[in-house]
Scaffold this motif. Sequence first.
Motif, mmCIF file in Angstrom:
data_model
loop_
_atom_site.group_PDB
_atom_site.id
_atom_site.type_symbol
_atom_site.label_atom_id
_atom_site.label_comp_id
_atom_site.label_asym_id
_atom_site.label_seq_id
_atom_site.Cartn_x
_atom_site.Cartn_y
_atom_site.Cartn_z
ATOM 1 N N VAL A 135 0.864 -1.181 0.000
ATOM 2 C CA VAL A 135 0.000 0.000 0.000
ATOM 3 C C VAL A 135 0.908 1.240 0.000
ATOM 4 C CG1 VAL A 135 -1.918 1.163 1.133
ATOM 5 C CG2 VAL A 135 -1.647 -1.320 1.360
ATOM 6 N N PRO A 136 0.821 2.093 -0.999
ATOM 7 C CA PRO A 136 1.762 3.220 -1.132
ATOM 8 C C PRO A 136 1.428 4.392 -0.210
ATOM 9 C CG PRO A 136 0.201 3.273 -2.938
ATOM 10 C CD PRO A 136 -0.114 2.017 -2.144
ATOM 11 N N LEU A 137 1.472 4.144 1.083
ATOM 12 C CA LEU A 137 1.149 5.207 2.038
ATOM 13 C C LEU A 137 2.142 6.361 1.941
ATOM 14 C CD1 LEU A 137 0.148 3.154 5.224
ATOM 15 C CD2 LEU A 137 -1.351 4.232 3.547
ATOM 16 N N ARG A 138 3.395 6.050 1.692
ATOM 17 C CA ARG A 138 4.394 7.118 1.588
ATOM 18 C C ARG A 138 4.096 8.035 0.408
ATOM 19 N NH1 ARG A 138 9.453 7.655 3.733
ATOM 20 N NH2 ARG A 138 10.840 9.122 2.687
ATOM 21 N N ASP A 139 3.832 7.457 -0.747
ATOM 22 C CA ASP A 139 3.533 8.262 -1.931
ATOM 23 C C ASP A 139 2.245 9.056 -1.743
ATOM 24 O OD1 ASP A 139 5.779 7.234 -3.120
ATOM 25 O OD2 ASP A 139 4.702 5.714 -4.274
ATOM 26 N N GLN A 140 1.280 8.457 -1.075
ATOM 27 C CA GLN A 140 -0.013 9.117 -0.898
ATOM 28 C C GLN A 140 0.074 10.315 0.042
ATOM 29 O OE1 GLN A 140 -2.852 8.625 -2.399
ATOM 30 N NE2 GLN A 140 -4.158 9.952 -1.156
ATOM 31 N N TYR A 141 0.902 10.233 1.058
ATOM 32 C CA TYR A 141 0.870 11.246 2.110
ATOM 33 C C TYR A 141 2.127 12.118 2.219
ATOM 34 C CZ TYR A 141 -3.459 9.139 3.601
ATOM 35 O OH TYR A 141 -4.762 8.684 3.641
ATOM 36 N N LYS A 142 3.096 11.928 1.360
ATOM 37 C CA LYS A 142 4.274 12.787 1.399
ATOM 38 C C LYS A 142 3.843 14.228 1.158
ATOM 39 C CE LYS A 142 9.066 12.898 -0.169
ATOM 40 N NZ LYS A 142 9.553 12.785 1.224
ATOM 41 N N SER A 255 10.871 1.867 16.629
ATOM 42 C CA SER A 255 9.496 1.506 16.964
ATOM 43 C C SER A 255 9.460 0.302 17.895
ATOM 44 C CB SER A 255 8.689 1.227 15.692
ATOM 45 O OG SER A 255 9.242 0.129 14.986
ATOM 46 N N MET A 256 8.260 0.018 18.411
ATOM 47 C CA MET A 256 8.078 -1.046 19.389
ATOM 48 C C MET A 256 7.239 -2.182 18.807
ATOM 49 S SD MET A 256 9.730 0.426 21.855
ATOM 50 C CE MET A 256 10.660 1.515 20.733
ATOM 51 N N HIS A 257 7.405 -3.339 19.375
ATOM 52 C CA HIS A 257 6.667 -4.549 18.978
ATOM 53 C C HIS A 257 5.174 -4.269 18.794
ATOM 54 C CE1 HIS A 257 5.759 -8.953 19.328
ATOM 55 N NE2 HIS A 257 4.600 -8.462 19.701
ATOM 56 N N GLY A 258 4.591 -4.836 17.738
ATOM 57 C CA GLY A 258 3.150 -4.725 17.516
ATOM 58 C C GLY A 258 2.796 -3.763 16.403
ATOM 59 N N GLY A 259 1.624 -3.146 16.529
ATOM 60 C CA GLY A 259 1.143 -2.236 15.503
ATOM 61 C C GLY A 259 2.051 -1.041 15.300
ATOM 62 N N THR A 260 2.714 -0.606 16.366
ATOM 63 C CA THR A 260 3.661 0.501 16.260
ATOM 64 C C THR A 260 4.770 0.171 15.268
ATOM 65 O OG1 THR A 260 3.228 1.077 18.570
ATOM 66 C CG2 THR A 260 5.221 1.967 17.593
ATOM 67 N N ALA A 261 5.280 -1.061 15.357
ATOM 68 C CA ALA A 261 6.351 -1.506 14.461
ATOM 69 C C ALA A 261 5.835 -1.706 13.042
ATOM 70 C CB ALA A 261 6.958 -2.797 14.984
ATOM 71 N N ALA A 262 4.631 -2.260 12.918
ATOM 72 C CA ALA A 262 4.074 -2.499 11.586
ATOM 73 C C ALA A 262 3.865 -1.192 10.835
ATOM 74 C CB ALA A 262 2.762 -3.269 11.700
ATOM 75 N N LEU A 263 3.314 -0.179 11.500
ATOM 76 C CA LEU A 263 3.080 1.103 10.843
ATOM 77 C C LEU A 263 4.392 1.733 10.385
ATOM 78 C CD1 LEU A 263 1.232 3.361 9.938
ATOM 79 C CD2 LEU A 263 1.338 4.313 12.254
ATOM 80 N N ALA A 264 5.406 1.715 11.232
ATOM 81 C CA ALA A 264 6.691 2.320 10.875
ATOM 82 C C ALA A 264 7.390 1.557 9.757
ATOM 83 C CB ALA A 264 7.590 2.390 12.105
ATOM 84 N N SER A 265 6.981 0.331 9.499
ATOM 85 C CA SER A 265 7.594 -0.468 8.435
ATOM 86 C C SER A 265 7.012 -0.160 7.066
ATOM 87 C CB SER A 265 7.413 -1.962 8.730
ATOM 88 O OG SER A 265 8.045 -2.327 9.941
ATOM 89 N N TYR A 266 6.016 0.715 6.991
ATOM 90 C CA TYR A 266 5.334 1.036 5.743
ATOM 91 C C TYR A 266 6.028 2.119 4.919
ATOM 92 C CZ TYR A 266 0.822 -1.439 5.482
ATOM 93 O OH TYR A 266 -0.152 -2.384 5.307
#
Length: 316
Positions: A135-142, A255-266
């Motif tokens: 999902v191109p979140l970076r391209d969408q929100y830069k 980032s920290m284990h869990g959703g925090t880490a998943a979001l930062a990996s995008y």
Amino acid sequence: MQRLVLKFLYVVAALKYPAIRRDLRYFVRDNYFCRLNQLRFAGRDYVSRSPYKVIDYQGEFDQELRYVLPFAYWHHLNGTLRQTISCSNTKPFYFFSENHLERYDKRIWEAGYDYYEVPNMTHSPTFDFTKWARVPLRDQYKNDVFAFDKPLLVIANKYNIEWDKPPVNFLDIPALDRIVTMFKATHQIVYNRPLATQIVGDNSETMDLKEHQWLREHHPEVVQMNDLYEQHRDNVQSFNHLQLMVYANCNRFISMHGGTAALASYFGGINLILSHPGGGLEHHFNEYATIFPALSGATILHARNRDEVFQHLKTF
């Protein structure tokens, strides 16, 4: 019939992965069943290809980011997405969905059990990327709004109950002090630990680390996401929208284990994840080398304790 198939798939998992603990083979079994379940939709997905798929999810944020969102985006690209349904303030993640409904105001972690509508839905040594698209979140929100004179470093911390136990994966104040001191001259640090009122909660109670005021007093040069939200709340849809805009301008994360880490990996770049053994199952299945880097191509550095966090920071 489903019970028989699940029993058969457990045997398959045991034969293929004899070294995996018996109780963990259930996760492999469930992922096998998820993939098998997709055969029901072969005609719609690859032949008729008209909008039909309704994706309805109320489970954990981590699973939504890793499995559900890329599945929904694949259907969007495939022309078969009809509607997405999720929790409050998730519209920015589903920017591609023309019909997104924010139905739920609370996440239920048990909702991930027996949820076989997505090809990958739980921990596994391998994943199926057939119906999974970045999902191109970076391209969408830069954007130019959250641009700073120095490169961004986002510290995405958390401090909440984990697995019905006291907090495990978090940076305490001494660790934060050390990191900020190391990088404040070379990077604009943005500190992000959402308040309980800013995100949709689940079974993990958010606790008070008392670091927000400490940072204001001892490191006022650190920009806090909570303060940015107060300053820009009239111009963003939600706290999630703000996070996406700031993260899209960054390529260095802690980032920290869990959703925090998943979001930062995008968002590409490097994501250093603190994830202690003994809690989540990502370690058992080596997922920091598989599904996490797949989210954007990011380099994932896994620290098993705070000492390893600083070893990675010195090296990278």
